[in-house]
Design a protein around this motif. Structure first.
Motif, PDB file in Angstrom:
ATOM      1  N   GLY A  21       2.293 -26.142  -8.252  1.00 55.10           N
ATOM      2  CA  GLY A  21       3.044 -27.338  -8.617  1.00 55.10           C
ATOM      3  C   GLY A  21       4.410 -27.378  -7.973  1.00 55.10           C
ATOM      4  O   GLY A  21       4.850 -28.428  -7.482  1.00 55.10           O
ATOM      5  N   ALA A  22       5.111 -26.245  -7.951  1.00 56.77           N
ATOM      6  CA  ALA A  22       6.441 -26.204  -7.334  1.00 56.77           C
ATOM      7  C   ALA A  22       6.356 -26.431  -5.830  1.00 56.77           C
ATOM      8  O   ALA A  22       7.166 -27.178  -5.268  1.00 56.77           O
ATOM      9  CB  ALA A  22       7.114 -24.871  -7.639  1.00 56.77           C
ATOM     10  N   CYS A  23       5.377 -25.845  -5.189  1.00 60.62           N
ATOM     11  CA  CYS A  23       5.228 -26.024  -3.736  1.00 60.62           C
ATOM     12  C   CYS A  23       4.889 -27.464  -3.383  1.00 60.62           C
ATOM     13  O   CYS A  23       5.450 -28.025  -2.435  1.00 60.62           O
ATOM     14  CB  CYS A  23       4.164 -25.089  -3.192  1.00 60.62           C
ATOM     15  N   ILE A  24       4.005 -28.066  -4.128  1.00 62.40           N
ATOM     16  CA  ILE A  24       3.653 -29.465  -3.862  1.00 62.40           C
ATOM     17  C   ILE A  24       4.857 -30.373  -4.112  1.00 62.40           C
ATOM     18  O   ILE A  24       5.165 -31.263  -3.320  1.00 62.40           O
ATOM     19  CB  ILE A  24       2.435 -29.887  -4.704  1.00 62.40           C
ATOM     20  N   LEU A  28       6.639 -32.588  -1.175  1.00 68.66           N
ATOM     21  CA  LEU A  28       6.735 -34.043  -1.247  1.00 68.66           C
ATOM     22  C   LEU A  28       8.189 -34.510  -1.188  1.00 68.66           C
ATOM     23  O   LEU A  28       8.519 -35.482  -0.495  1.00 68.66           O
ATOM     24  CB  LEU A  28       6.070 -34.562  -2.516  1.00 68.66           C
ATOM     25  N   MET A  29       9.049 -33.813  -1.911  1.00 71.86           N
ATOM     26  CA  MET A  29      10.447 -34.203  -1.909  1.00 71.86           C
ATOM     27  C   MET A  29      11.090 -33.990  -0.545  1.00 71.86           C
ATOM     28  O   MET A  29      11.892 -34.819  -0.095  1.00 71.86           O
ATOM     29  CB  MET A  29      11.211 -33.424  -2.971  1.00 71.86           C
ATOM     30  N   TYR A  33      12.780 -36.840   1.753  1.00 71.11           N
ATOM     31  CA  TYR A  33      14.148 -36.691   2.241  1.00 71.11           C
ATOM     32  C   TYR A  33      14.212 -36.948   3.748  1.00 71.11           C
ATOM     33  O   TYR A  33      15.128 -37.634   4.223  1.00 71.11           O
ATOM     34  CB  TYR A  33      14.681 -35.291   1.932  1.00 71.11           C
ATOM     35  N   LEU A  34      13.259 -36.426   4.489  1.00 71.14           N
ATOM     36  CA  LEU A  34      13.243 -36.664   5.933  1.00 71.14           C
ATOM     37  C   LEU A  34      13.044 -38.141   6.256  1.00 71.14           C
ATOM     38  O   LEU A  34      13.680 -38.680   7.169  1.00 71.14           O
ATOM     39  CB  LEU A  34      12.156 -35.821   6.594  1.00 71.14           C
ATOM     40  N   MET A  51      18.938 -33.357  -2.875  1.00 77.27           N
ATOM     41  CA  MET A  51      17.663 -32.699  -2.635  1.00 77.27           C
ATOM     42  C   MET A  51      17.748 -31.213  -2.986  1.00 77.27           C
ATOM     43  O   MET A  51      16.862 -30.671  -3.646  1.00 77.27           O
ATOM     44  CB  MET A  51      17.228 -32.853  -1.175  1.00 77.27           C
ATOM     45  N   PHE A  52      18.829 -30.548  -2.575  1.00 77.00           N
ATOM     46  CA  PHE A  52      18.949 -29.125  -2.877  1.00 77.00           C
ATOM     47  C   PHE A  52      19.142 -28.876  -4.368  1.00 77.00           C
ATOM     48  O   PHE A  52      18.672 -27.858  -4.897  1.00 77.00           O
ATOM     49  CB  PHE A  52      20.079 -28.489  -2.066  1.00 77.00           C
ATOM     50  N   LEU A  53      19.799 -29.784  -5.051  1.00 79.08           N
ATOM     51  CA  LEU A  53      19.928 -29.659  -6.496  1.00 79.08           C
ATOM     52  C   LEU A  53      18.557 -29.743  -7.157  1.00 79.08           C
ATOM     53  O   LEU A  53      18.211 -28.924  -8.032  1.00 79.08           O
ATOM     54  CB  LEU A  53      20.846 -30.751  -7.035  1.00 79.08           C
ATOM     55  N   LEU A  54      17.745 -30.696  -6.736  1.00 80.28           N
ATOM     56  CA  LEU A  54      16.404 -30.836  -7.315  1.00 80.28           C
ATOM     57  C   LEU A  54      15.478 -29.685  -6.928  1.00 80.28           C
ATOM     58  O   LEU A  54      14.636 -29.279  -7.731  1.00 80.28           O
ATOM     59  CB  LEU A  54      15.807 -32.172  -6.900  1.00 80.28           C
ATOM     60  N   VAL A  55      15.633 -29.157  -5.719  1.00 80.61           N
ATOM     61  CA  VAL A  55      14.838 -27.982  -5.330  1.00 80.61           C
ATOM     62  C   VAL A  55      15.156 -26.811  -6.249  1.00 80.61           C
ATOM     63  O   VAL A  55      14.251 -26.083  -6.694  1.00 80.61           O
ATOM     64  CB  VAL A  55      15.091 -27.618  -3.850  1.00 80.61           C
ATOM     65  N   GLY A  56      16.426 -26.631  -6.564  1.00 86.36           N
ATOM     66  CA  GLY A  56      16.806 -25.564  -7.489  1.00 86.36           C
ATOM     67  C   GLY A  56      16.227 -25.759  -8.873  1.00 86.36           C
ATOM     68  O   GLY A  56      15.783 -24.807  -9.522  1.00 86.36           O
ATOM     69  N   LEU A  57      16.206 -27.002  -9.351  1.00 85.52           N
ATOM     70  CA  LEU A  57      15.645 -27.265 -10.677  1.00 85.52           C
ATOM     71  C   LEU A  57      14.135 -27.064 -10.703  1.00 85.52           C
ATOM     72  O   LEU A  57      13.589 -26.529 -11.678  1.00 85.52           O
ATOM     73  CB  LEU A  57      15.998 -28.685 -11.118  1.00 85.52           C
TER      74      LEU A  57
END
Length: 80
Positions: A21-24, A28-29, A33-34, A51-57
Motif C-alpha cells: 500500500g505504501a509503495c503504490i 501514484l503521488m 507530482y511529475l 509531496m515530501f511531507l505526504l511521503v513521510g506521513l
C-alpha cells in the motif's frame, strides 16, 4: 495450526500489505507530482514540499504497522 503460526501469518500480512500500500501510494503521488510540475513549473518548489511531507506521513503509517507487527511477534498479548 497453532496460535504462534497464526500470529506469524498475521505479522507477515500486516507488513506485506502495508508495504504494498505504501509503495503504490508513493508511486501514484510521485507520478502526479511529475505531471503537475510539468504543467506548472513555477509551483514546483511548493508542490515538492507538500509531496515530501505526504511521503513521510505515508511511510510513517507503514512503520506504525511494522511496529505493531513486531509487538505481536515478540511481546504477544494474545498468548496466555
Amino acid at each position: 495450526m497453532t496460535n504462534v503460526a497464526f500470529v506469524a501469518l498475521a505479522c507477515g500480512l500486516i507488513i506485506g500489505l502495508g508495504a504494498i500500500g505504501a509503495c503504490i501510494g508513493i508511486g501514484l503521488m510521485g507520478g502526479k507530482y511529475l505531471e503537475a510540475s510539468a504543467r506548472q513549473p513555477e509551483l514546483m518548489n511548493a508542490l515538492q514540499t507538500k509531496m515530501f511531507l505526504l511521503v513521510g506521513l505515508i511511510d510513517a503509517a507503514f512503520l506504525i504497522g511494522v511496529g505493531l507487527a513486531m509487538l505481536f511477534a515478540f511481546a504477544n498479548p494474545f498468548v496466555g
